[in-house]
Design an enzyme around this catalytic site. Structure first.
Site, PDB file in Angstrom:
ATOM      1  N   LYS A 221       0.836  -1.138   0.026  1.00  0.00           N
ATOM      2  CA  LYS A 221      -0.079  -0.101  -0.029  1.00  0.00           C
ATOM      3  C   LYS A 221       1.008   1.305   0.054  1.00  0.00           C
ATOM      4  O   LYS A 221       1.940   1.328   0.211  1.00  0.00           O
ATOM      5  CB  LYS A 221      -0.910  -0.037   0.988  1.00  0.00           C
ATOM      6  CG  LYS A 221      -2.252  -0.773   0.875  1.00  0.00           C
ATOM      7  CD  LYS A 221      -3.231  -0.601   1.900  1.00  0.00           C
ATOM      8  CE  LYS A 221      -4.507  -1.436   1.595  1.00  0.00           C
ATOM      9  NZ  LYS A 221      -5.593  -1.173   2.399  1.00  0.00           N
ATOM     10  N   ARG A 255      -4.763  -9.833   4.503  1.00  0.00           N
ATOM     11  CA  ARG A 255      -5.076 -10.037   3.025  1.00  0.00           C
ATOM     12  C   ARG A 255      -3.880  -9.417   2.260  1.00  0.00           C
ATOM     13  O   ARG A 255      -3.277  -8.435   2.376  1.00  0.00           O
ATOM     14  CB  ARG A 255      -5.925  -8.665   2.649  1.00  0.00           C
ATOM     15  CG  ARG A 255      -6.492  -8.733   1.635  1.00  0.00           C
ATOM     16  CD  ARG A 255      -7.694  -7.888   1.302  1.00  0.00           C
ATOM     17  NE  ARG A 255      -8.311  -7.639  -0.213  1.00  0.00           N
ATOM     18  CZ  ARG A 255      -7.774  -6.630  -0.969  1.00  0.00           C
ATOM     19  NH1 ARG A 255      -6.539  -5.839  -0.483  1.00  0.00           N
ATOM     20  NH2 ARG A 255      -8.367  -6.799  -2.425  1.00  0.00           N
TER      21      ARG A 255
END
Length: 286
Positions: A221, A255
């Site tokens: 991210k 995840r």
């Protein structure tokens, strides 16, 4: 006890959720699993490397070309049915904020609805309750789906995360979603700048202390990229470092894009914490 699909997981049992994007414009793999053949190969690889959950998404999180509910369903529903046919015991999650898509994928065999946009469609939780499937309750800072935060501020980011996610979780249970199938997610990057995501990680133990299982979506991210000043393809090490910290603080579900690497990190942390014996113990004994 966390219960999803046919599986039950103990408190100290880490769970890997593998990302399978059915999008042509995903930020990390640029559509590598948009086509069925590639996506099914990704599922096979992820399961073989230790993923218990396959998270299927039909819309990229960031801004981009509009994707209608109908198109999102076209990308995901049939694929969910095929994964269900091939892997009857795998936990199938679908990353969607729309109740119409949630309904269709539950009919096709999904076990978990991953609502990354913080209950923007309150009917999604109603769908989860009606089908008896799990629900991920995420903090997104009140952001509209597929928007980026702009000068967002919090008096106390973790207090806001807790207020939102616990409220969503309790509402889900009141609607009829099984309590043991509800997870909370701090929503790294969603409605947050990099400092917010770092603080959410640092204070993750406060979420764990609530008793709800915590899911973290850290993989490659922007907060990792900005912290290390690395482009998307060079964020794996930073992601794994953040994964190790999150595991030590008690997060349960991860995840991820890199399943095998994450499995090693989680196993190592679990062994250091005393929750998992070494796979081999010969040193000093032979």
């Amino acid at each position: 006890m966390l219960r999803l699909g046919k599986r039950e997981f103990g408190t100290h049992e880490p769970v890997i959720m593998a990302i399978v994007n059915r999008t042509p414009d995903s930020f990390y793999d640029q559509g590598a699993t948009f086509r069925d053949k590639a996506a099914l190969a990704r599922v096979e690889q992820a399961v073989s490397e230790g993923a218990a959950i396959i998270d299927i998404g039909g819309v990229k999180a960031g801004p981009g070309k509009e994707v209608t509910a109908e198109e999102e369903g076209r990308r995901t529903v049939g694929f969910v049915a095929e994964v269900r046919r091939r892997y009857p015991d795998v936990i199938i999650s679908v990353d969607t904020w729309r109740h119409e898509v949630g309904e269709a994928v539950c009919e096709a065999g999904a076990d978990l609805l991953n609502d990354a946009w913080g209950g923007v469609d309150p009917r999604l939780a109603e769908v989860a309750a009606r089908y008896g499937v799990g629900l991920v309750c995420t903090h997104a800072g009140g952001s509209e789906p597929r928007t980026r935060p702009h000068r967002i501020a919090y008096d106390d980011v973790m207090a806001d995360i807790l207020g939102v996610t616990l409220g969503l979780a309790e509402r889900a249970v009141e609607l009829g979603v099984p309590r043991e199938s509800v997870l909370i997610d701090p929503g790294h990057d969603f409605g947050k700048n990099t400092r917010h995501s770092l603080e959410a990680t640092r204070r993750l133990g406060e979420m764990v202390e609530t008793g709800w299982p915590v899911l973290v979506s850290l993989s490659n991210k922007d907060f990792v990229g900005e912290t290390l000043d690395k482009p998307v393809k060079e964020r794996v090490l930073g992601t794994l470092a953040t994964t190790a910290v999150s595991a030590w603080l008690g997060a349960q579900v991860y995840r991820v894009h890199e399943v095998a690497e994450t499995r090693q990190v989680l196993d190592m942390v679990a062994s250091i914490a005393g929750h998992r014996p070494p796979a081999v113990a010969r040193r000093g004994l032979a």
